[in-house]
Design a protein around this motif. Structure first.
Motif, PDB file in Angstrom:
ATOM      1  N   ILE A  34       0.836  -1.199   0.000  1.00  0.00           N
ATOM      2  CA  ILE A  34       0.000   0.000   0.000  1.00  0.00           C
ATOM      3  C   ILE A  34       0.876   1.256   0.000  1.00  0.00           C
ATOM      4  N   MET A  35       1.900   1.272   0.824  1.00  0.00           N
ATOM      5  CA  MET A  35       2.767   2.458   0.906  1.00  0.00           C
ATOM      6  C   MET A  35       3.506   2.688  -0.410  1.00  0.00           C
ATOM      7  N   LYS A  36       3.947   1.624  -1.067  1.00  0.00           N
ATOM      8  CA  LYS A  36       4.590   1.773  -2.380  1.00  0.00           C
ATOM      9  C   LYS A  36       3.593   2.328  -3.399  1.00  0.00           C
ATOM     10  N   ASN A  37       2.345   1.877  -3.328  1.00  0.00           N
ATOM     11  CA  ASN A  37       1.304   2.363  -4.232  1.00  0.00           C
ATOM     12  C   ASN A  37       1.012   3.839  -3.952  1.00  0.00           C
ATOM     13  N   CYS A  38       1.046   4.236  -2.689  1.00  0.00           N
ATOM     14  CA  CYS A  38       0.816   5.641  -2.324  1.00  0.00           C
ATOM     15  C   CYS A  38       1.931   6.533  -2.860  1.00  0.00           C
ATOM     16  N   ARG A  39       3.153   6.032  -2.910  1.00  0.00           N
ATOM     17  CA  ARG A  39       4.293   6.808  -3.389  1.00  0.00           C
ATOM     18  C   ARG A  39       4.368   6.882  -4.912  1.00  0.00           C
ATOM     19  N   ASP A  40       3.613   6.059  -5.601  1.00  0.00           N
ATOM     20  CA  ASP A  40       3.661   5.981  -7.060  1.00  0.00           C
ATOM     21  C   ASP A  40       2.915   7.170  -7.670  1.00  0.00           C
ATOM     22  N   PHE A  41       3.636   8.039  -8.377  1.00  0.00           N
ATOM     23  CA  PHE A  41       3.019   9.219  -8.989  1.00  0.00           C
ATOM     24  C   PHE A  41       2.108   8.854 -10.163  1.00  0.00           C
ATOM     25  N   ASN A  42       2.111   7.607 -10.586  1.00  0.00           N
ATOM     26  CA  ASN A  42       1.241   7.162 -11.668  1.00  0.00           C
ATOM     27  C   ASN A  42      -0.134   6.734 -11.161  1.00  0.00           C
ATOM     28  N   THR A  43      -0.398   6.889  -9.866  1.00  0.00           N
ATOM     29  CA  THR A  43      -1.701   6.548  -9.287  1.00  0.00           C
ATOM     30  C   THR A  43      -2.372   7.818  -8.780  1.00  0.00           C
ATOM     31  N   GLU A  44      -3.688   7.752  -8.619  1.00  0.00           N
ATOM     32  CA  GLU A  44      -4.452   8.882  -8.084  1.00  0.00           C
ATOM     33  C   GLU A  44      -4.130   9.050  -6.601  1.00  0.00           C
ATOM     34  N   ALA A  45      -3.726  10.236  -6.211  1.00  0.00           N
ATOM     35  CA  ALA A  45      -3.324  10.476  -4.823  1.00  0.00           C
ATOM     36  C   ALA A  45      -4.504  10.467  -3.854  1.00  0.00           C
ATOM     37  N   LYS A  46      -5.649  10.952  -4.285  1.00  0.00           N
ATOM     38  CA  LYS A  46      -6.767  11.146  -3.364  1.00  0.00           C
ATOM     39  C   LYS A  46      -7.660   9.917  -3.183  1.00  0.00           C
ATOM     40  N   LYS A  47      -7.383   8.844  -3.898  1.00  0.00           N
ATOM     41  CA  LYS A  47      -8.195   7.636  -3.762  1.00  0.00           C
ATOM     42  C   LYS A  47      -7.652   6.778  -2.621  1.00  0.00           C
ATOM     43  N   ALA A  48      -8.572   6.158  -1.888  1.00  0.00           N
ATOM     44  CA  ALA A  48      -8.199   5.364  -0.720  1.00  0.00           C
ATOM     45  C   ALA A  48      -7.682   3.983  -1.110  1.00  0.00           C
ATOM     46  N   ARG A  49      -6.684   3.548  -0.391  1.00  0.00           N
ATOM     47  CA  ARG A  49      -6.206   2.167  -0.460  1.00  0.00           C
ATOM     48  C   ARG A  49      -6.751   1.486   0.798  1.00  0.00           C
ATOM     49  N   THR A  50      -7.017   0.180   0.748  1.00  0.00           N
ATOM     50  CA  THR A  50      -7.568  -0.496   1.921  1.00  0.00           C
ATOM     51  C   THR A  50      -6.733  -1.707   2.298  1.00  0.00           C
ATOM     52  N   VAL A  72      -5.303 -11.852   4.869  1.00  0.00           N
ATOM     53  CA  VAL A  72      -4.869 -10.460   4.860  1.00  0.00           C
ATOM     54  C   VAL A  72      -4.738 -10.038   3.402  1.00  0.00           C
ATOM     55  N   SER A  73      -5.420  -8.954   3.035  1.00  0.00           N
ATOM     56  CA  SER A  73      -5.371  -8.503   1.643  1.00  0.00           C
ATOM     57  C   SER A  73      -5.391  -6.983   1.591  1.00  0.00           C
ATOM     58  N   SER A  74      -5.003  -6.473   0.436  1.00  0.00           N
ATOM     59  CA  SER A  74      -5.037  -5.033   0.235  1.00  0.00           C
ATOM     60  C   SER A  74      -5.685  -4.733  -1.103  1.00  0.00           C
ATOM     61  N   LYS A  75      -6.273  -3.563  -1.182  1.00  0.00           N
ATOM     62  CA  LYS A  75      -6.823  -3.072  -2.447  1.00  0.00           C
ATOM     63  C   LYS A  75      -6.055  -1.808  -2.785  1.00  0.00           C
ATOM     64  N   LEU A  76      -5.357  -1.869  -3.917  1.00  0.00           N
ATOM     65  CA  LEU A  76      -4.528  -0.751  -4.342  1.00  0.00           C
ATOM     66  C   LEU A  76      -5.254   0.089  -5.378  1.00  0.00           C
ATOM     67  N   VAL A  77      -4.757   1.277  -5.595  1.00  0.00           N
ATOM     68  CA  VAL A  77      -5.306   2.158  -6.627  1.00  0.00           C
ATOM     69  C   VAL A  77      -4.586   1.823  -7.935  1.00  0.00           C
ATOM     70  N   PRO A  78      -5.332   1.601  -9.022  1.00  0.00           N
ATOM     71  CA  PRO A  78      -4.676   1.261 -10.289  1.00  0.00           C
ATOM     72  C   PRO A  78      -3.885   2.440 -10.857  1.00  0.00           C
ATOM     73  N   VAL A  79      -2.977   2.117 -11.733  1.00  0.00           N
ATOM     74  CA  VAL A  79      -2.185   3.139 -12.427  1.00  0.00           C
ATOM     75  C   VAL A  79      -3.108   3.959 -13.320  1.00  0.00           C
ATOM     76  N   LYS A  80      -2.881   5.275 -13.322  1.00  0.00           N
ATOM     77  CA  LYS A  80      -3.700   6.175 -14.137  1.00  0.00           C
ATOM     78  C   LYS A  80      -3.504   5.872 -15.620  1.00  0.00           C
ATOM     79  N   PRO A  81      -4.555   6.006 -16.411  1.00  0.00           N
ATOM     80  CA  PRO A  81      -4.396   5.826 -17.860  1.00  0.00           C
ATOM     81  C   PRO A  81      -3.591   6.982 -18.450  1.00  0.00           C
TER      82      PRO A  81
END
Length: 124
Positions: A34-50, A72-81
């Protein structure tokens, strides 16, 4: 490892410490993703990860113990088109496609990262 503390009382542990710490390890793994996904500038910053920890508990028939399954699972934000534009030209028999760039053909740019020549897309 003893189940009792120094005074002889039963030790209390966290849910994350159950199953010899496996739940905590998996939680840390998913939290890292999740933290790696949050740091990825290719994803939407304001969308929640769970992060989800699901415990399934099934008692035995005589109710003296229970079976526990932890997921234990996580839901990440997909990469922006990535959006772009293509220019279409040529003829019906031989179409030509070029990538649209804001650079005017033939005009020099002061920015060396901008190509001054249009890119023709190869068609089959």
């Amino acid at each position: 490892m003893s189940n009792f503390n120094n005074t002889g009382e039963v030790k209390e542990i966290s849910i994350l410490d159950m199953m010899n710490g496996a739940i905590g390890e998996r939680t840390a793994y998913e939290l890292t993703r999740i933290m790696k996904n949050c740091r990825d500038f290719n994803t939407e910053a304001k969308k929640a990860r769970t992060l989800t920890i699901k415990l399934s508990i099934v008692p035995t028939e005589n109710r003296d113990s229970v079976a526990v399954r932890a997921e234990v699972s996580s839901k990440l934000v997909p990469v922006k088109p990535i959006d772009g534009a293509l220019l279409l030209g040529g003829t019906d028999a031989e179409p030509i496609v070029m990538e649209y760039t804001p650079q005017v053909p033939g005009q020099q740019s002061f920015d060396p990262t901008i190509d001054t020549e249009p890119k023709v897309v190869k068609l089959a």
